[in-house]
Design an enzyme around this catalytic site. Structure first.
Site, PDB file in Angstrom:
ATOM      1  N   CYS B  85      36.426  46.782  40.378  1.00  0.00           N
ATOM      2  CA  CYS B  85      36.050  46.899  38.969  1.00  0.00           C
ATOM      3  C   CYS B  85      34.731  46.163  38.704  1.00  0.00           C
ATOM      4  CB  CYS B  85      37.194  46.407  38.092  1.00  0.00           C
ATOM      5  SG  CYS B  85      37.055  46.954  36.385  1.00  0.00           S
ATOM      6  N   HIS B 202      42.317  49.205  40.340  1.00  0.00           N
ATOM      7  CA  HIS B 202      42.795  47.854  40.645  1.00  0.00           C
ATOM      8  C   HIS B 202      43.991  47.857  41.594  1.00  0.00           C
ATOM      9  CE1 HIS B 202      40.521  45.438  37.683  1.00  0.00           C
ATOM     10  NE2 HIS B 202      40.500  46.545  36.962  1.00  0.00           N
ATOM     11  N   GLU B 204      45.164  45.450  43.241  1.00  0.00           N
ATOM     12  CA  GLU B 204      45.915  44.183  43.124  1.00  0.00           C
ATOM     13  C   GLU B 204      46.958  44.244  42.017  1.00  0.00           C
ATOM     14  OE1 GLU B 204      43.059  44.730  41.813  1.00  0.00           O
ATOM     15  OE2 GLU B 204      42.636  43.464  40.070  1.00  0.00           O
TER      16      GLU B 204
END
Lengths: 79, 225
Positions: B85, B202, B204
């Site tokens: 990002c 994302h 994560e």
């Protein structure tokens, strides 16, 4: 010495913000409005008497940080 | 495996990525942007967020910070670099990855779970995924509209440097499945040596079924491998 740096998106890069501003102005009745491109403006003051050297420094500032040369063009004007 | 997460003022996904890395058994260290030395790292992560409040351009100021010189050196010596990002935006501003991230074409901040397709699964970041596997991963950005010139776009295609493309649930890559207007639906790219990955989604955020899914785990498992 003072300079104005104007940064605009390159011609072939879409400018959605400029488009929205343009559409809104058209809605406000600005009939002869043809095109709007939105950009950024920097007023830069530097301690240098030699204008050529000063412009060189401003160019360096633009290339190193102020402008993303992939998508933006810039113009320098002495104030 | 040692990892480092670079933290800027305004980073806000730094702890999420740290949790994901630790869950996957990385020995992780957080590195403040003013530091001038990196701990020994096999992987450096530049996390998401709004470094420096997105002043000037997203990632522009962070891209010139002190620690970035060390990241560039590490990248050139072959260390794995992952930019997520805002981290992707920062990597483009450093020049480690080419192209740039423009404002989303609908001018809105988009926070949603989208489908992306694994285009190249023969890299150190994606070897645990199947080729063309469709993942559901969260995106949350205002400037995710990837743009690059024609020459570089051709290079990305010819050298298999496109990591992920936005697609629908069946893997079809079309304008309807493009959330932000990115050129060729590109969601993530590699550098030529494929040791640097920049991506808008994302991974994560997708490492635990309790809060989402586990589609992101194999990215970290691939690196660990």
């Amino acid at each position: 010495m003072k300079f104005a740096v104007t940064v605009t998106l390159k011609k072939d890069v879409l400018d959605p913000q400029g488009k929205v501003v343009q559409d809104t102005l058209a809605n406000l009745g600005m009939k002869s409005l043809k095109n709007i491109r939105q950009g950024k403006f920097f007023e830069i003051e530097i301690e240098e008497r030699n204008q050529l050297k000063a412009e060189e420094l401003i160019n360096e500032m633009c290339k190193k940080l102020l402008v993303n040369l992939i998508i933006e063009d810039y113009k320098i004007n002495k104030l | 495996m040692n990892s480092s997460v670079i933290v800027f003022p305004g980073s806000n996904c730094d702890r999420d990525i740290a949790i994901a890395l630790e869950k996957m058994q990385f020995k992780n260290k957080m590195v403040w942007h003013k530091e001038s030395k990196l701990p020994k790292s096999d992987l450096i992560v530049i996390p998401g967020g709004f470094s420096y409040g997105d002043y000037l351009r997203s990632g522009a100021i962070a891209g010139k910070s002190l620690i970035i010189n060390e990241v560039i050196k590490a990248a050139k010596s072959g260390c794995l670099i992952l930019g997520i990002c805002n981290g992707f935006q920062i990597l483009t501003e450093t020049g480690l990855l080419k192209g740039t991230l423009l404002r989303n074409r609908n001018l809105k901040f988009i926070n949603s779970d989208v489908n992306i397709k694994v285009i190249n699964n023969s890299t150190k970041f994606t070897s645990k995924y199947k080729s063309n596997q469709v993942l559901k991963i969260n995106i949350a950005h205002n400037e995710g509209n990837y743009f690059t010139d024609k020459d570089h776009l051709n290079k990305l295609k010819n050298e298999n440097l496109i990591a992920f493309q936005y697609c629908d649930i069946n893997g079809n890559i079309s304008d309807q499945s493009n959330p932000n207007g990115a050129i060729e639906n590109i969601a993530g790219i590699y550098n030529s040596k494929k040791n640097i990955l920049g991506m808008m989604p994302h991974p994560e955020r997708m490492v635990d079924n309790l809060i989402s899914n586990t589609d992101g785990i194999n990215l970290f498992a691939s690196i660990m491998n």
